[in-house]
Write an enzyme that holds these catalytic residues in place. Structure first.
Site, PDB file in Angstrom:
ATOM      1  N   HIS A  42       0.852  -1.186   0.000  1.00  0.00           N
ATOM      2  CA  HIS A  42       0.000   0.000   0.000  1.00  0.00           C
ATOM      3  C   HIS A  42       0.886   1.234   0.000  1.00  0.00           C
ATOM      4  O   HIS A  42       1.939   1.235   0.634  1.00  0.00           O
ATOM      5  CB  HIS A  42      -0.896   0.019   1.251  1.00  0.00           C
ATOM      6  CG  HIS A  42      -2.086   0.897   1.091  1.00  0.00           C
ATOM      7  ND1 HIS A  42      -2.012   2.254   1.273  1.00  0.00           N
ATOM      8  CD2 HIS A  42      -3.354   0.617   0.718  1.00  0.00           C
ATOM      9  CE1 HIS A  42      -3.206   2.763   1.042  1.00  0.00           C
ATOM     10  NE2 HIS A  42      -4.027   1.802   0.691  1.00  0.00           N
ATOM     11  N   ASP A  56      -7.810  -5.571   0.203  1.00  0.00           N
ATOM     12  CA  ASP A  56      -8.308  -6.497  -0.818  1.00  0.00           C
ATOM     13  C   ASP A  56      -7.971  -7.952  -0.534  1.00  0.00           C
ATOM     14  O   ASP A  56      -8.479  -8.838  -1.212  1.00  0.00           O
ATOM     15  CB  ASP A  56      -7.748  -6.110  -2.194  1.00  0.00           C
ATOM     16  CG  ASP A  56      -8.407  -4.856  -2.715  1.00  0.00           C
ATOM     17  OD1 ASP A  56      -9.628  -4.744  -2.559  1.00  0.00           O
ATOM     18  OD2 ASP A  56      -7.706  -3.990  -3.247  1.00  0.00           O
TER      19      ASP A  56
HETATM   20  N1  CMC Z   1       4.129  -7.547  -4.109  1.00  0.00           N
HETATM   21  C1  CMC Z   1       5.480  -7.506  -4.226  1.00  0.00           C
HETATM   22  N2  CMC Z   1       6.203  -6.383  -4.130  1.00  0.00           N
HETATM   23  C2  CMC Z   1       5.544  -5.256  -3.911  1.00  0.00           C
HETATM   24  C3  CMC Z   1       4.135  -5.213  -3.775  1.00  0.00           C
HETATM   25  C4  CMC Z   1       3.434  -6.422  -3.880  1.00  0.00           C
HETATM   26  N3  CMC Z   1       2.103  -6.440  -3.777  1.00  0.00           N
HETATM   27  N4  CMC Z   1       3.741  -3.948  -3.565  1.00  0.00           N
HETATM   28  C5  CMC Z   1       4.853  -3.211  -3.582  1.00  0.00           C
HETATM   29  N5  CMC Z   1       5.938  -3.997  -3.790  1.00  0.00           N
HETATM   30  C6  CMC Z   1       7.346  -3.570  -3.872  1.00  0.00           C
HETATM   31  C7  CMC Z   1       7.655  -3.056  -5.266  1.00  0.00           C
HETATM   32  O1  CMC Z   1       8.111  -4.075  -6.105  1.00  0.00           O
HETATM   33  C8  CMC Z   1       8.703  -2.026  -4.970  1.00  0.00           C
HETATM   34  O2  CMC Z   1       9.913  -2.706  -4.697  1.00  0.00           O
HETATM   35  P1  CMC Z   1      11.333  -2.061  -5.139  1.00  0.00           P
HETATM   36  O3  CMC Z   1      11.431  -0.763  -4.372  1.00  0.00           O
HETATM   37  O4  CMC Z   1      12.329  -3.075  -4.730  1.00  0.00           O
HETATM   38  O5  CMC Z   1      11.243  -1.853  -6.624  1.00  0.00           O
HETATM   39  C9  CMC Z   1       8.234  -1.399  -3.645  1.00  0.00           C
HETATM   40  O6  CMC Z   1       7.510  -2.438  -2.997  1.00  0.00           O
HETATM   41  C10 CMC Z   1       7.385  -0.165  -3.819  1.00  0.00           C
HETATM   42  O7  CMC Z   1       6.318  -0.526  -4.726  1.00  0.00           O
HETATM   43  P2  CMC Z   1       5.518   0.508  -5.602  1.00  0.00           P
HETATM   44  O8  CMC Z   1       4.781  -0.234  -6.672  1.00  0.00           O
HETATM   45  O9  CMC Z   1       6.440   1.605  -6.019  1.00  0.00           O
HETATM   46  O10 CMC Z   1       4.511   1.068  -4.525  1.00  0.00           O
HETATM   47  P3  CMC Z   1       3.274   1.991  -4.833  1.00  0.00           P
HETATM   48  O11 CMC Z   1       3.059   2.774  -3.601  1.00  0.00           O
HETATM   49  O12 CMC Z   1       3.459   2.722  -6.113  1.00  0.00           O
HETATM   50  O13 CMC Z   1       2.098   0.948  -5.074  1.00  0.00           O
HETATM   51  C11 CMC Z   1       0.342  -0.557  -4.764  1.00  0.00           C
HETATM   52  C12 CMC Z   1       1.150   0.606  -4.147  1.00  0.00           C
HETATM   53  C13 CMC Z   1      -0.865  -0.839  -3.894  1.00  0.00           C
HETATM   54  C14 CMC Z   1      -0.142  -0.152  -6.164  1.00  0.00           C
HETATM   55  C15 CMC Z   1       1.250  -1.791  -4.850  1.00  0.00           C
HETATM   56  O14 CMC Z   1       1.632  -2.183  -3.547  1.00  0.00           O
HETATM   57  C16 CMC Z   1       0.594  -2.948  -5.596  1.00  0.00           C
HETATM   58  O15 CMC Z   1       0.637  -2.974  -6.829  1.00  0.00           O
HETATM   59  N6  CMC Z   1      -0.013  -3.942  -4.836  1.00  0.00           N
HETATM   60  C17 CMC Z   1      -0.683  -5.043  -5.474  1.00  0.00           C
HETATM   61  C18 CMC Z   1      -2.058  -4.612  -5.963  1.00  0.00           C
HETATM   62  C19 CMC Z   1      -3.031  -4.391  -4.812  1.00  0.00           C
HETATM   63  O16 CMC Z   1      -3.141  -5.194  -3.901  1.00  0.00           O
HETATM   64  N7  CMC Z   1      -3.760  -3.268  -4.883  1.00  0.00           N
HETATM   65  C20 CMC Z   1      -4.742  -2.891  -3.891  1.00  0.00           C
HETATM   66  C21 CMC Z   1      -4.287  -1.696  -3.132  1.00  0.00           C
HETATM   67  S1  CMC Z   1      -5.237  -1.339  -1.660  1.00  0.00           S
HETATM   68  C22 CMC Z   1      -6.786  -0.901  -2.208  1.00  0.00           C
HETATM   69  C23 CMC Z   1      -6.825   0.208  -3.165  1.00  0.00           C
HETATM   70  O17 CMC Z   1      -6.157   1.230  -3.016  1.00  0.00           O
HETATM   71  O18 CMC Z   1      -7.627   0.083  -4.094  1.00  0.00           O
END
Ligand code: CMC
Length: 379
Positions: A261, A315
């Site tokens: 998140h 989720d």
């Molecule tokens: N699995 C594996 N690694 C992850 C995940 C994950 N679910 N989420 C973040 N990371 C890692 C990512 O690879 C990155 O690592 P590094 O710095 O080594 O490259 C680091 O953590 C930061 O990730 P990010 O994608 O830059 O983080 P963000 O804040 O842009 O994204 C997120 C947040 C929710 C989009 C992302 O965590 C994600 O894609 N999660 C999976 C999809 C999901 O469950 N979404 C529902 C979110 S909660 C409800 C909502 O808001 O709708």
């Protein structure tokens, strides 16, 4: 004016001042209008919570009764909308059906009398009342059935489950679904809320505001993740497969759905409540083997990614709850929309009070003074 540097995903860039909700991502706290989500989940209902979010205070007994009655009176949808929905392809995604139907409401109710309190109230009531009916109607019609008419004797959540399944839910099932709606109703600034606010800032009608937010919520990185979680649990299939599956995802830099998140760096408080709800539901309806797989996934992800602050988000457990309530996987994100419409409307109302059209800037990284190349010289 101070200019900040370009921030991909606008991370950390405030786009509004808001008093609707608050998240403390380090300590896993979520409040709606200052009230802790755990307390609301125990004591409130979705409709009362929607009132709180939109009008900024808990309603009196009388205010709540009137609000509930107004919503009950607007649960039906016009036959034009039903007929339009009958033409949607059965294979279409319910979120696309919802986005189209929400936008279509604007054809009937769009006056854009945004300065009038009655117009705001009507739009709030209509959207809260009709969105669930439209979701249930599409779910019925894509199976060749007529939509189930709202049942005036049932409360908001029980009526929705009734329209969806044609069966009156057990009181515990209806209550659990109602709590799910409360948990998803609002979550500070996020992609769909921002989308709603950008659309609202042009002073268009609230149906367009909600339709644009529904389109944004549909993506797998936002509301669509709960659907992906169930697909992932199905793909894993057994507890033994969990560790190699997660390790492979991490090796391939593939996101694990239902985890991570932008704000929470601990387990999402909503995931904790949803997990408890799932357990209560299993006591009523029987154990779900996918829950054992989910627990193992959570354990392995915490072990491998906990140091990066990646834990279960809202989720991760919601899909297991919805599945037990007899809701089809591709309807999980519409459940999120039914609920989040309360938050979007709260932000719409807040935005209108201090509106200035969103018009951000960009950092141009393209060329200048390029020649126009004649067609025959292009390759
Ligand atoms: N699995 C594996 N690694 C992850 C995940 C994950 N679910 N989420 C973040 N990371 C890692 C990512 O690879 C990155 O690592 P590094 O710095 O080594 O490259 C680091 O953590 C930061 O990730 P990010 O994608 O830059 O983080 P963000 O804040 O842009 O994204 C997120 C947040 C929710 C989009 C992302 O965590 C994600 O894609 N999660 C999976 C999809 C999901 O469950 N979404 C529902 C979110 S909660 C409800 C909502 O808001 O709708």
């Amino acid at each position: 004016m101070a200019f900040c540097e370009y921030q991909p995903g606008l991370e950390g860039v405030p786009v509004a001042q808001s008093s609707i909700s608050f998240v403390d991502g380090k300590n896993g706290i979520l409040e709606y209008r200052g009230i802790n989500i755990e307390e609301l989940a125990q004591k409130s209902t979705f409709i009362e919570t929607a009132y709180l979010l939109i009008w900024g205070k808990l309603p009196t007994k009388e205010e709540l009764l009137i609000f509930q009655e107004e919503i009950n009176n607007h649960r039906r949808i016009k036959y034009h909308i039903r007929d339009m929905m009958k033409c949607f392809p059965e294979s279409g995604h319910p979120m696309d059906a919802l986005q189209t139907s929400a936008a279509a409401l604007g054809l009937f109710y769009s006056r854009r009398a945004l300065a009038k309190d009655e117009y705001i109230r009507d739009a709030v009531v209509r959207l809260l009342a009709k969105i669930p009916t439209m979701v249930a109607a599409f779910a019925q019609m894509r199976n060749g059935n007529d939509p189930v008419k709202p049942n005036d004797n049932l409360n908001y959540s029980a009526n929705f489950l009734y329209m969806l399944t044609e069966k009156e839910p057990e009181p515990l099932e209806a209550r659990i679904f109602d709590v799910c709606l409360m948990l998803h109703a609002e979550h500070t600034m996020n992609a769909s809320t921002f989308s709603a606010m950008v659309t609202a800032s042009t002073l268009t009608d609230p149906y367009a505001v909600v339709a644009s937010a529904v389109g944004t919520l549909a993506g797998p990185l936002h509301g669509g993740a709960n659907e992906e979680v169930l697909s992932m649990l199905e793909e894993i299939g057994t507890i033994e497969n969990v560790r190699p599956y997660i390790e492979k995802c991490i090796e391939n830099k593939q996101k694990i759905m239902g985890f991570g998140h932008r704000v929470y760096k601990v387990k999402d408080p909503r995931a904790k409540i949803l997990q408890q709800l799932a357990e209560r539901l299993f006591e009523l309806t029987g154990h779900d083997d996918y829950y054992d797989i989910a627990l193992e996934v959570e354990k392995v992800v915490a072990e491998k990614l906990g140091t990066k602050g990646i834990y279960a988000n809202v989720d991760f457990y919601s899909g297991l709850v919805y599945r037990k309530l007899g809701i089809k996987t591709d309807l999980f994100t519409p459940m999120f929309a039914i609920s989040r419409v309360a938050g979007w409307l709260a932000h719409w109302k807040e935005q209108l009070a201090v509106n200035r059209i969103f018009r951000p800037t960009q950092v141009y990284i393209g060329e200048h003074n390029q020649p126009y190349i004649p067609m025959e010289e292009r390759f």
